[in-house]
Design a protein around this motif. Sequence first.
Motif, short mmCIF file in Angstrom:
data_model
loop_
_atom_site.label_atom_id
_atom_site.label_comp_id
_atom_site.label_asym_id
_atom_site.label_seq_id
_atom_site.Cartn_x
_atom_site.Cartn_y
_atom_site.Cartn_z
N PRO A 273 3.56 -3.03 -0.12
CA PRO A 273 2.74 -1.83 -0.28
C PRO A 273 1.39 -2.07 -0.94
O PRO A 273 0.38 -1.47 -0.55
CB PRO A 273 3.62 -0.92 -1.14
CG PRO A 273 5.01 -1.35 -0.82
CD PRO A 273 4.94 -2.82 -0.60
N GLU A 274 1.31 -2.96 -1.93
CA GLU A 274 0.04 -3.19 -2.61
C GLU A 274 -0.97 -3.88 -1.69
O GLU A 274 -2.18 -3.65 -1.81
CB GLU A 274 0.24 -4.00 -3.90
CG GLU A 274 0.86 -5.37 -3.72
CD GLU A 274 2.39 -5.37 -3.78
OE1 GLU A 274 2.94 -6.46 -4.03
OE2 GLU A 274 2.99 -4.30 -3.57
N ARG A 275 -0.50 -4.70 -0.78
CA ARG A 275 -1.41 -5.30 0.20
C ARG A 275 -1.84 -4.25 1.22
O ARG A 275 -3.01 -4.20 1.62
CB ARG A 275 -0.75 -6.47 0.92
CG ARG A 275 -0.65 -7.74 0.11
CD ARG A 275 -0.16 -8.90 0.94
NE ARG A 275 -1.16 -9.36 1.90
CZ ARG A 275 -0.91 -10.20 2.88
NH1 ARG A 275 0.33 -10.65 3.09
NH2 ARG A 275 -1.87 -10.59 3.71
N PHE A 276 -0.91 -3.43 1.65
CA PHE A 276 -1.23 -2.36 2.60
C PHE A 276 -2.29 -1.44 2.03
O PHE A 276 -3.25 -1.07 2.72
CB PHE A 276 0.03 -1.58 2.94
CG PHE A 276 -0.20 -0.37 3.81
CD1 PHE A 276 -0.38 -0.51 5.17
CD2 PHE A 276 -0.25 0.90 3.26
CE1 PHE A 276 -0.60 0.60 5.98
CE2 PHE A 276 -0.46 2.02 4.06
CZ PHE A 276 -0.64 1.86 5.42
N ARG A 277 -2.17 -1.09 0.76
CA ARG A 277 -3.12 -0.17 0.13
C ARG A 277 -4.47 -0.83 -0.16
O ARG A 277 -5.44 -0.16 -0.48
CB ARG A 277 -2.53 0.38 -1.17
CG ARG A 277 -1.34 1.31 -0.96
CD ARG A 277 -0.97 2.01 -2.26
NE ARG A 277 -0.54 1.09 -3.28
CZ ARG A 277 0.73 0.78 -3.55
NH1 ARG A 277 1.72 1.31 -2.82
NH2 ARG A 277 1.04 -0.06 -4.52
N GLY A 278 -4.54 -2.16 -0.05
CA GLY A 278 -5.79 -2.86 -0.31
C GLY A 278 -6.03 -3.17 -1.77
O GLY A 278 -7.15 -3.51 -2.16
N GLU A 279 -4.98 -3.12 -2.59
CA GLU A 279 -5.13 -3.40 -4.02
C GLU A 279 -5.24 -4.90 -4.28
O GLU A 279 -5.90 -5.33 -5.24
CB GLU A 279 -3.96 -2.80 -4.80
CG GLU A 279 -3.89 -1.29 -4.70
CD GLU A 279 -2.56 -0.74 -5.18
OE1 GLU A 279 -1.72 -1.54 -5.68
OE2 GLU A 279 -2.35 0.49 -5.06
N VAL A 280 -4.58 -5.69 -3.44
CA VAL A 280 -4.62 -7.15 -3.55
C VAL A 280 -4.69 -7.72 -2.14
O VAL A 280 -4.25 -7.08 -1.18
CB VAL A 280 -3.39 -7.73 -4.29
CG1 VAL A 280 -3.31 -7.23 -5.72
CG2 VAL A 280 -2.10 -7.38 -3.54
N PRO B 146 -6.82 1.37 10.17
CA PRO B 146 -6.80 2.83 10.03
C PRO B 146 -5.70 3.49 10.86
O PRO B 146 -5.49 3.14 12.02
CB PRO B 146 -8.20 3.24 10.53
CG PRO B 146 -9.06 2.06 10.24
CD PRO B 146 -8.18 0.86 10.48
N GLY B 147 -5.02 4.43 10.23
CA GLY B 147 -3.94 5.16 10.89
C GLY B 147 -2.59 4.51 10.79
O GLY B 147 -1.58 5.13 11.16
N ALA B 148 -2.52 3.28 10.30
CA ALA B 148 -1.24 2.58 10.20
C ALA B 148 -0.36 3.19 9.12
O ALA B 148 -0.85 3.79 8.16
CB ALA B 148 -1.47 1.11 9.93
N ARG B 149 0.94 3.00 9.29
CA ARG B 149 1.93 3.39 8.29
C ARG B 149 2.56 2.12 7.74
O ARG B 149 2.51 1.06 8.37
CB ARG B 149 2.99 4.29 8.92
CG ARG B 149 2.41 5.51 9.65
CD ARG B 149 2.07 6.63 8.73
NE ARG B 149 3.26 7.19 8.12
CZ ARG B 149 4.07 8.08 8.72
NH1 ARG B 149 3.81 8.50 9.95
NH2 ARG B 149 5.13 8.55 8.10
N ASN B 150 3.17 2.21 6.58
CA ASN B 150 3.71 1.03 5.91
C ASN B 150 5.24 1.05 5.88
O ASN B 150 5.86 2.05 5.50
CB ASN B 150 3.17 0.96 4.48
CG ASN B 150 3.53 -0.30 3.73
OD1 ASN B 150 3.77 -0.27 2.52
ND2 ASN B 150 3.58 -1.43 4.40
N ARG B 151 5.85 -0.07 6.30
CA ARG B 151 7.28 -0.30 6.12
C ARG B 151 7.44 -1.76 5.72
O ARG B 151 7.41 -2.66 6.56
CB ARG B 151 8.05 -0.01 7.42
CG ARG B 151 9.53 -0.43 7.37
CD ARG B 151 10.33 0.33 6.33
NE ARG B 151 11.76 -0.03 6.39
CZ ARG B 151 12.69 0.48 5.57
NH1 ARG B 151 12.35 1.35 4.64
NH2 ARG B 151 13.95 0.12 5.70
#
Length: 287
Positions: free
Chosen positions: A186-193, A204-209
Amino acid sequence: MAQPLATPLISADDLLARHGTPGWPVVLDCSFDLADVNAGEAAFAARHLPEARYAHLDRDLCGQKTTRGPVDGGRHPLPTREAFAATLARWGVHASTPVVAYDAQGGPYAARAWWLLRWMGHAEVAVLDGGLAAWQSAGGPLEEGATPHASVAQGYPLRPSGMPTIDASSLLADPGATLLIDARAPERFRGEVEPLDTQAGHIPGARNRFFKDNLEASGRFRASTELRRVFEGFGAAPERIAHYCGSGVTACQNLLAMEAAGLRGSALYPGSWSEWSADADRPIARS
Protein backbone atom coordinates in the motif's frame (compact mmCIF):
# COMPACT_ATOMS: atom_id res chain seq x y z
CA MET A 1 0.20 -42.35 -16.78
CA ALA A 2 0.40 -39.03 -14.95
CA GLN A 3 -2.75 -37.96 -13.15
CA PRO A 4 -4.28 -34.60 -14.07
CA LEU A 5 -3.58 -31.72 -11.72
CA ALA A 6 -6.35 -29.92 -9.90
CA THR A 7 -5.23 -26.47 -10.99
CA PRO A 8 -4.31 -23.82 -10.03
CA LEU A 9 -3.33 -24.84 -6.46
CA ILE A 10 -2.23 -28.20 -5.11
CA SER A 11 -1.90 -28.96 -1.41
CA ALA A 12 1.27 -30.41 0.05
CA ASP A 13 -0.66 -33.52 1.14
CA ASP A 14 -1.99 -34.10 -2.38
CA LEU A 15 1.44 -33.62 -3.91
CA LEU A 16 3.06 -35.88 -1.32
CA ALA A 17 0.55 -38.62 -2.23
CA ARG A 18 2.01 -38.56 -5.76
CA HIS A 19 5.60 -39.00 -4.64
CA GLY A 20 7.07 -42.22 -5.94
CA THR A 21 4.25 -42.76 -8.42
CA PRO A 22 3.94 -42.20 -12.19
CA GLY A 23 1.90 -39.12 -11.31
CA TRP A 24 4.96 -37.22 -10.01
CA PRO A 25 5.14 -33.94 -11.96
CA VAL A 26 8.04 -31.85 -13.15
CA VAL A 27 8.62 -29.65 -10.10
CA LEU A 28 10.01 -26.11 -10.44
CA ASP A 29 11.66 -24.41 -7.48
CA CYS A 30 11.20 -20.69 -8.19
CA SER A 31 12.58 -19.31 -4.93
CA PHE A 32 14.18 -15.89 -5.40
CA ASP A 33 15.34 -12.77 -3.59
CA LEU A 34 15.24 -9.45 -5.45
CA ALA A 35 17.94 -8.09 -3.13
CA ASP A 36 20.27 -11.07 -3.72
CA VAL A 37 19.69 -12.69 -7.10
CA ASN A 38 21.90 -15.67 -6.21
CA ALA A 39 20.17 -16.52 -2.92
CA GLY A 40 17.36 -18.61 -4.36
CA GLU A 41 19.68 -20.81 -6.37
CA ALA A 42 21.95 -21.29 -3.34
CA ALA A 43 18.96 -22.29 -1.20
CA PHE A 44 17.86 -24.71 -3.92
CA ALA A 45 21.30 -26.38 -3.91
CA ALA A 46 20.97 -26.91 -0.16
CA ARG A 47 17.42 -28.34 -0.20
CA HIS A 48 14.60 -28.77 -2.62
CA LEU A 49 11.67 -31.05 -3.44
CA PRO A 50 12.53 -34.39 -5.05
CA GLU A 51 13.73 -34.11 -8.66
CA ALA A 52 13.01 -30.36 -8.75
CA ARG A 53 14.50 -28.08 -11.38
CA TYR A 54 15.52 -24.55 -10.45
CA ALA A 55 13.72 -21.73 -12.28
CA HIS A 56 15.69 -18.49 -11.97
CA LEU A 57 13.55 -15.37 -12.24
CA ASP A 58 16.01 -13.38 -14.32
CA ARG A 59 17.38 -16.18 -16.51
CA ASP A 60 14.36 -18.43 -16.98
CA LEU A 61 11.16 -16.53 -16.16
CA CYS A 62 12.05 -13.24 -17.86
CA GLY A 63 13.29 -12.01 -21.21
CA GLN A 64 16.14 -9.74 -22.14
CA LYS A 65 15.92 -6.27 -20.61
CA THR A 66 16.08 -3.36 -23.03
CA THR A 67 19.43 -1.64 -23.35
CA ARG A 68 17.68 1.73 -23.02
CA GLY A 69 16.58 1.22 -19.45
CA PRO A 70 13.25 -0.13 -18.16
CA VAL A 71 11.06 1.81 -20.62
CA ASP A 72 10.19 -1.14 -22.87
CA GLY A 73 9.04 -4.22 -20.98
CA GLY A 74 9.95 -3.11 -17.48
CA ARG A 75 12.44 -4.64 -15.07
CA HIS A 76 11.24 -8.20 -15.69
CA PRO A 77 10.01 -8.35 -19.29
CA LEU A 78 8.30 -11.45 -20.57
CA PRO A 79 10.50 -13.91 -22.42
CA THR A 80 9.63 -14.53 -26.04
CA ARG A 81 7.38 -17.52 -26.50
CA GLU A 82 10.15 -19.24 -28.47
CA ALA A 83 12.69 -18.68 -25.69
CA PHE A 84 10.35 -19.97 -22.98
CA ALA A 85 9.45 -22.99 -25.13
CA ALA A 86 13.18 -23.82 -25.24
CA THR A 87 13.37 -23.43 -21.45
CA LEU A 88 10.44 -25.80 -20.97
CA ALA A 89 12.05 -28.37 -23.25
CA ARG A 90 15.30 -28.07 -21.28
CA TRP A 91 13.37 -28.83 -18.10
CA GLY A 92 11.87 -31.92 -19.71
CA VAL A 93 8.36 -30.46 -20.07
CA HIS A 94 6.28 -31.50 -23.08
CA ALA A 95 2.74 -30.53 -23.98
CA SER A 96 1.02 -32.90 -21.52
CA THR A 97 3.55 -32.91 -18.67
CA PRO A 98 2.09 -32.03 -15.25
CA VAL A 99 4.09 -29.21 -13.65
CA VAL A 100 4.06 -27.93 -10.06
CA ALA A 101 5.82 -24.69 -9.14
CA TYR A 102 6.73 -23.52 -5.65
CA ASP A 103 8.89 -21.00 -3.84
CA ALA A 104 9.78 -20.04 -0.29
CA GLN A 105 8.53 -16.43 -0.48
CA GLY A 106 4.74 -16.77 -0.36
CA GLY A 107 4.14 -17.76 -3.97
CA PRO A 108 4.85 -14.74 -6.23
CA TYR A 109 7.69 -16.36 -8.17
CA ALA A 110 5.88 -19.67 -8.43
CA ALA A 111 2.84 -17.75 -9.66
CA ARG A 112 4.99 -16.14 -12.36
CA ALA A 113 6.01 -19.63 -13.57
CA TRP A 114 2.37 -20.77 -13.41
CA TRP A 115 1.25 -17.76 -15.43
CA LEU A 116 3.98 -18.24 -18.05
CA LEU A 117 3.05 -21.88 -18.54
CA ARG A 118 -0.62 -20.95 -18.90
CA TRP A 119 0.42 -18.17 -21.31
CA MET A 120 2.10 -20.89 -23.36
CA GLY A 121 -1.20 -22.79 -23.45
CA HIS A 122 -0.09 -25.37 -20.87
CA ALA A 123 -3.07 -26.59 -18.83
CA GLU A 124 -1.45 -29.07 -16.44
CA VAL A 125 0.24 -26.65 -14.06
CA ALA A 126 -0.37 -25.78 -10.42
CA VAL A 127 1.31 -23.91 -7.57
CA LEU A 128 2.15 -25.73 -4.35
CA ASP A 129 -0.07 -24.03 -1.78
CA GLY A 130 2.13 -22.83 1.08
CA GLY A 131 5.33 -23.55 -0.83
CA LEU A 132 8.40 -25.16 0.69
CA ALA A 133 7.20 -24.63 4.27
CA ALA A 134 3.96 -26.51 3.62
CA TRP A 135 5.86 -29.39 2.02
CA GLN A 136 8.12 -29.67 5.06
CA SER A 137 5.15 -29.47 7.43
CA ALA A 138 3.54 -32.37 5.56
CA GLY A 139 6.67 -34.45 6.10
CA GLY A 140 7.77 -34.33 2.47
CA PRO A 141 11.33 -35.43 1.69
CA LEU A 142 13.98 -33.00 0.47
CA GLU A 143 17.04 -33.42 -1.73
CA GLU A 144 20.19 -31.37 -2.25
CA GLY A 145 22.35 -30.57 -5.25
CA ALA A 146 21.42 -30.32 -8.90
CA THR A 147 18.74 -32.51 -10.46
CA PRO A 148 19.83 -34.27 -13.66
CA HIS A 149 17.12 -34.27 -16.29
CA ALA A 150 16.81 -34.94 -19.99
CA SER A 151 15.50 -32.27 -22.31
CA VAL A 152 12.59 -32.97 -24.64
CA ALA A 153 14.21 -33.70 -28.00
CA GLN A 154 11.27 -32.53 -30.09
CA GLY A 155 11.00 -29.26 -28.20
CA TYR A 156 7.93 -27.64 -26.67
CA PRO A 157 5.16 -26.77 -29.14
CA LEU A 158 4.09 -23.18 -29.73
CA ARG A 159 0.34 -23.04 -29.14
CA PRO A 160 -2.21 -20.26 -28.68
CA SER A 161 -1.80 -18.27 -25.49
CA GLY A 162 -3.95 -19.24 -22.55
CA MET A 163 -3.58 -15.90 -20.71
CA PRO A 164 -4.36 -12.38 -21.99
CA THR A 165 -2.02 -9.40 -21.70
CA ILE A 166 -2.45 -5.67 -22.16
CA ASP A 167 0.11 -2.97 -22.96
CA ALA A 168 0.61 0.66 -22.00
CA SER A 169 -0.65 2.06 -25.29
CA SER A 170 -3.96 0.22 -24.93
CA LEU A 171 -4.36 1.46 -21.36
CA LEU A 172 -3.67 5.04 -22.45
CA ALA A 173 -5.96 4.84 -25.48
CA ASP A 174 -9.04 3.85 -23.46
CA PRO A 175 -8.35 4.30 -19.73
CA GLY A 176 -11.93 3.63 -18.67
CA ALA A 177 -12.21 0.26 -20.40
CA THR A 178 -10.01 -1.62 -17.93
CA LEU A 179 -9.96 -1.77 -14.15
CA LEU A 180 -6.34 -1.95 -13.04
CA ILE A 181 -5.40 -3.76 -9.82
CA ASP A 182 -1.97 -2.96 -8.39
CA ALA A 183 -0.33 -5.78 -6.37
CA ARG A 184 2.32 -3.67 -4.63
CA ALA A 185 2.43 -2.81 -0.94
CA PRO A 186 0.00 0.00 0.00
CA GLU A 187 2.74 2.54 0.76
CA ARG A 188 4.25 2.05 -2.69
CA PHE A 189 0.81 2.28 -4.30
CA ARG A 190 0.14 5.56 -2.51
CA GLY A 191 3.51 6.94 -3.63
CA GLU A 192 4.91 7.36 -0.13
CA VAL A 193 8.02 5.30 -0.94
CA GLU A 194 9.59 3.91 -4.09
CA PRO A 195 12.63 1.70 -3.54
CA LEU A 196 13.03 0.36 -7.07
CA ASP A 197 11.58 2.50 -9.84
CA THR A 198 12.09 5.98 -11.25
CA GLN A 199 8.97 7.62 -9.84
CA ALA A 200 6.58 6.97 -6.96
CA GLY A 201 2.84 6.52 -7.31
CA HIS A 202 0.43 4.44 -9.33
CA ILE A 203 -1.41 4.38 -12.64
CA PRO A 204 -4.43 6.71 -12.43
CA GLY A 205 -7.66 4.89 -11.66
CA ALA A 206 -5.92 1.77 -10.34
CA ARG A 207 -7.04 -0.02 -7.19
CA ASN A 208 -4.73 -1.72 -4.70
CA ARG A 209 -4.67 -5.38 -3.65
CA PHE A 210 -1.38 -6.23 -1.95
CA PHE A 211 -0.49 -9.72 -3.13
CA LYS A 212 0.50 -10.87 0.36
CA ASP A 213 -3.07 -10.23 1.54
CA ASN A 214 -4.14 -13.29 -0.46
CA LEU A 215 -2.38 -15.50 2.10
CA GLU A 216 -3.22 -16.72 5.56
CA ALA A 217 -0.65 -16.51 8.36
CA SER A 218 0.42 -20.06 7.44
CA GLY A 219 1.47 -18.90 3.99
CA ARG A 220 -1.34 -20.81 2.31
CA PHE A 221 -3.92 -19.07 0.15
CA ARG A 222 -7.11 -17.88 1.77
CA ALA A 223 -10.31 -19.78 1.10
CA SER A 224 -11.63 -19.49 -2.44
CA THR A 225 -14.90 -18.01 -1.15
CA GLU A 226 -13.01 -15.22 0.63
CA LEU A 227 -10.83 -14.50 -2.40
CA ARG A 228 -13.90 -14.41 -4.62
CA ARG A 229 -15.59 -11.91 -2.32
CA VAL A 230 -12.53 -9.65 -2.35
CA PHE A 231 -12.02 -9.59 -6.11
CA GLU A 232 -15.73 -9.37 -6.94
CA GLY A 233 -15.77 -6.39 -4.57
CA PHE A 234 -13.80 -4.38 -7.13
CA GLY A 235 -17.01 -4.26 -9.14
CA ALA A 236 -15.78 -5.41 -12.56
CA ALA A 237 -16.05 -8.64 -14.49
CA PRO A 238 -12.76 -10.58 -14.68
CA GLU A 239 -12.51 -9.86 -18.42
CA ARG A 240 -12.39 -6.12 -17.65
CA ILE A 241 -9.61 -6.41 -15.06
CA ALA A 242 -5.87 -6.16 -15.66
CA HIS A 243 -3.21 -6.68 -13.02
CA TYR A 244 0.14 -4.98 -12.57
CA CYS A 245 2.82 -4.54 -9.91
CA GLY A 246 6.38 -3.25 -9.98
CA SER A 247 7.62 -5.42 -12.81
CA GLY A 248 4.95 -7.96 -13.72
CA VAL A 249 5.90 -10.67 -11.20
CA THR A 250 3.85 -10.30 -8.01
CA ALA A 251 0.80 -9.34 -10.09
CA CYS A 252 0.75 -12.98 -11.19
CA GLN A 253 -0.06 -13.94 -7.60
CA ASN A 254 -3.25 -11.86 -7.77
CA LEU A 255 -4.10 -13.57 -11.06
CA LEU A 256 -3.52 -16.93 -9.40
CA ALA A 257 -5.75 -15.94 -6.47
CA MET A 258 -8.53 -14.92 -8.85
CA GLU A 259 -8.30 -18.21 -10.72
CA ALA A 260 -8.35 -20.12 -7.42
CA ALA A 261 -11.59 -18.23 -6.71
CA GLY A 262 -13.07 -19.30 -10.04
CA LEU A 263 -12.63 -15.85 -11.60
CA ARG A 264 -10.88 -16.35 -14.93
CA GLY A 265 -10.08 -14.11 -17.84
CA SER A 266 -8.16 -11.19 -16.32
CA ALA A 267 -5.11 -9.78 -18.08
CA LEU A 268 -1.55 -9.02 -17.03
CA TYR A 269 0.17 -5.73 -17.82
CA PRO A 270 3.69 -7.22 -18.09
CA GLY A 271 5.68 -3.96 -18.09
CA SER A 272 3.87 -2.79 -14.95
CA TRP A 273 4.99 0.23 -12.91
CA SER A 274 8.66 -0.05 -13.88
CA GLU A 275 7.71 0.47 -17.53
CA TRP A 276 4.88 2.95 -16.97
CA SER A 277 6.78 5.26 -14.60
CA ALA A 278 9.91 5.36 -16.77
CA ASP A 279 8.08 7.44 -19.39
CA ALA A 280 7.63 11.01 -18.14
CA ASP A 281 4.73 11.56 -20.55
CA ARG A 282 2.51 9.00 -18.83
CA PRO A 283 0.18 10.23 -16.07
CA ILE A 284 0.88 9.31 -12.45
CA ALA A 285 -1.38 9.38 -9.40
CA ARG A 286 -0.46 9.53 -5.72
CA SER A 287 -2.31 9.05 -2.41
